[in-house]
Design an enzyme around this catalytic site. Structure first.
Site, PDB file in Angstrom:
ATOM      1  N   THR A 236       3.221   7.895   4.694  1.00 19.56           N
ATOM      2  CA  THR A 236       2.522   8.380   3.497  1.00 19.56           C
ATOM      3  C   THR A 236       1.114   7.774   3.523  1.00 19.56           C
ATOM      4  O   THR A 236       0.214   8.320   4.126  1.00 19.56           O
ATOM      5  CB  THR A 236       3.283   8.031   2.204  1.00 19.56           C
ATOM      6  N   LYS A 262       8.393   3.058   7.796  1.00 17.95           N
ATOM      7  CA  LYS A 262       7.175   3.415   7.086  1.00 17.95           C
ATOM      8  C   LYS A 262       7.042   2.453   5.919  1.00 17.95           C
ATOM      9  O   LYS A 262       8.017   1.972   5.343  1.00 17.95           O
ATOM     10  CB  LYS A 262       7.185   4.872   6.608  1.00 17.95           C
ATOM     11  N   THR A 273      12.442  -1.980   0.764  1.00 15.99           N
ATOM     12  CA  THR A 273      11.110  -1.837   0.198  1.00 15.99           C
ATOM     13  C   THR A 273      10.288  -0.859   1.024  1.00 15.99           C
ATOM     14  O   THR A 273       9.075  -0.872   0.958  1.00 15.99           O
ATOM     15  CB  THR A 273      10.418  -3.207   0.167  1.00 15.99           C
ATOM     16  N   GLU A 360      -1.748  -1.722   2.013  1.00 17.30           N
ATOM     17  CA  GLU A 360      -2.871  -0.895   1.580  1.00 17.30           C
ATOM     18  C   GLU A 360      -4.132  -1.731   1.383  1.00 17.30           C
ATOM     19  O   GLU A 360      -4.194  -2.612   0.526  1.00 17.30           O
ATOM     20  CB  GLU A 360      -2.497  -0.149   0.294  1.00 17.30           C
ATOM     21  N   ASN A 483      -4.717   3.619  -4.414  1.00 17.94           N
ATOM     22  CA  ASN A 483      -3.749   3.894  -5.468  1.00 17.94           C
ATOM     23  C   ASN A 483      -4.340   4.592  -6.690  1.00 17.94           C
ATOM     24  O   ASN A 483      -3.607   5.184  -7.473  1.00 17.94           O
ATOM     25  CB  ASN A 483      -3.051   2.590  -5.879  1.00 17.94           C
ATOM     26  N   SER A 488      -3.902  12.732  -5.735  1.00 21.25           N
ATOM     27  CA  SER A 488      -4.896  13.792  -5.555  1.00 21.25           C
ATOM     28  C   SER A 488      -5.134  14.094  -4.075  1.00 21.25           C
ATOM     29  O   SER A 488      -4.584  13.450  -3.223  1.00 21.25           O
ATOM     30  CB  SER A 488      -6.201  13.383  -6.216  1.00 21.25           C
TER      31      SER A 488
END
Length: 488
Positions: A236, A262, A273, A360, A483, A488
């Site tokens: 993702t 992932k 997790t 991230e 995040n 979007s």
């Protein structure tokens, strides 16, 4: 538009023809009128169809253009600076085949579904998120693994990215049933041997019809060497696919282990997790496989954190095909069992750490190493309090040797601690002990250490023998960027 005008002109001419005939003949036959009416109707119908087709084509073109514009406006995220140099060369695990496809679950043209077919005779084990808002696919997998299984039938795992199918009410289970049912039918398996996972946006109905439509193509593309493609399909916000493997000598033959994962955000303890799929050709009963898997979760996947958030959807499934020439593992105290278990743990830890390296916005990989705790629970509390502290993580991002924030995190953890016995170190440098910073403390040396990509923060509580290591990353503005516009 030209076609529309042409058809309108033809209708106008036909109407004029009718009018002329009426004026010339005075009285026209009913058959002639009917014929003319039929001709007018056909042309009018053609006009409507032409306009509709034109409108559909225009809408489709507009949607495509909008998608292309959005894709161009949102550049692909750069690969994490902590990523491995390359995806590893994973061994083929006899008895498992993989396929991946672009089903359009959320984005057109993106590979977003993977299928793993597992040969008859395989045993399975699993560990899942402890979230109380677990997704339908997690609940379904847990129920299937807890029930009686006919291992002679084989099994399958189907995974989609882009949509978590979580908090979707009764529709969530209906989607799971549709997807697993389609796979079961295509592979001639009982539905209780088909396991599914979903990852992505929460709260939106899963467009399962798109996945179902992709199943025939997935089945046709199954390939024993397709594990890397499967790893890419389940990403993702990940910036790189994650894989790890190991080989170990069993009694009478080599045993291979390979896995993919992932995970990048919503990473915190209380397994699972992330999504993790492990495969081995070992022969081992399901009960022993589950025991091995469960006892190494705490020091691998439950020992990492990116943002302290536990997912609703994530799972770890381990399949053992039994195709190795090595003898069956039936005693966990045997040398073969211990060697296999150590290798399995190594693969699990490798994948867990890769998830942190892809945190991230991460630029630093950090080990929080706690020792001298009065209990294992206290060691865990302290390690996680430091690893999850936004103040500690932002200081690391800024390469600020602010050890005072570590002290504060220890104090808030709820674990037993004594200021005058506490020792804080960065790497090999002891910065503070005995209730104060060390006499030869060097801010320059500590700051220089913080510029590295891989850091160790040591915390010795001086109260006992319990220890715990957890792995985390820094917290940068990039995490907010990712995040803030995730949907979007």
């Amino acid at each position: 538009m030209a076609k529309k005008r042409e058809l309108e002109d033809k209708i106008a001419k036909l109407k004029s023809k009718v009018k002329d005939l009426r004026s010339q003949l005075g009285e026209i036959t009913e058959d002639a009128v009917a014929m003319l009416r039929e001709e007018v109707t056909e042309v009018a119908s053609a006009l409507r169809e032409g306009v509709a087709e034109a409108a559909t084509a225009a809408a489709s073109a507009a949607a495509t253009a909008a998608a292309e514009t959005a894709a161009a406006a949102k550049p692909k995220a750069p690969v994490s600076p902590l990523a491995p140099a390359a995806f590893p060369a994973l061994p083929v695990i006899a008895g498992v085949s993989f396929a991946a496809a672009a089903a359009g679950v959320r984005y057109a043209g993106r590979t977003d579904v993977m299928l793993a077919q597992i040969a008859p005779g395989a045993t399975l084990a699993g560990v899942f998120t402890t979230s109380t808002t677990r997704a339908a696919c997690v609940l379904d997998c847990q129920a299937k693994l807890a029930g009686a299984a006919d291992e002679s039938t084989g099994a399958a795992i189907v995974v989609n990215s882009g949509n978590a199918n979580a908090f979707t009410g009764a529709a969530g289970q209906a989607s799971v049933d549709a997807v697993t049912g389609a796979v079961a039918e295509a592979l001639d398996l009982p539905i209780n041997r088909v396991f599914s996972s979903s990852t992505g946006v929460i709260g939106e109905p899963l467009p399962h019809d798109r996945i179902v439509a992709a199943v025939p193509g997935l089945v046709a593309a199954l390939d024993p060497a397709g594990m890397e493609a499967a790893a890419r399909a389940i990403m993702t916000t990940d910036t790189f696919p994650k894989g790890a493997c190991a080989e170990v000598q069993g009694d009478g033959g080599l045993i291979r282990i390979a896995g993919i994962a992932k995970g990048s955000g919503m990473i915190a303890p209380n397994m699972a997790t992330m999504l993790v799929y492990l495969f081995t050709d070992a022969k081992i009963p399901a009960k022993l496989l589950q025991k091995m898997l469960s006892r190494h979760v705490d020091d691998t996947f439950n020992a990492i954190t990116v943002d302290s958030d536990t997912s609703t959807s994530d799972a770890l499934i381990l399949a053992a095909t039994g195709r190795s020439a090595a003898a069956e593992i039936t005693d966990l105290r045997s040398r073969a069992a211990k060697d296999f278990e150590a290798a399995l743990r190594g693969v699990m830890l490798d994948l867990a750490q890769q998830v942190v390296r892809d945190g991230e916005g991460a630029t630093k990989f950090v080990e929080i190493r706690v020792s001298g705790a009065a209990s294992a629970d206290d060691a865990h509390k302290v390690a996680m309090a430091v690893a999850n502290s936004p103040l500690v993580k932002t200081a690391i991002a800024g390469e600020d040797a602010n050890w005072g924030r570590v002290v504060a995190a220890v104090g808030k953890s709820g674990a037993k601690a004594d200021r005058d016995k506490l020792r804080i170190s960065f790497g090999d440098m002891v910065l503070a002990e005995n209730g104060w910073r060390v006499p030869d403390y060097s801010e320059e040396a500590a700051s220089a250490y913080m510029k590295g990509q891989e850091l160790v923060i040591g915390i010795d509580l001086g109260l006992g023998k319990a220890a715990k290591s957890v792995f985390t990353c820094d917290l940068t503005h990039r995490y907010i960027d990712i995040n803030a516009d995730y949907r979007s």
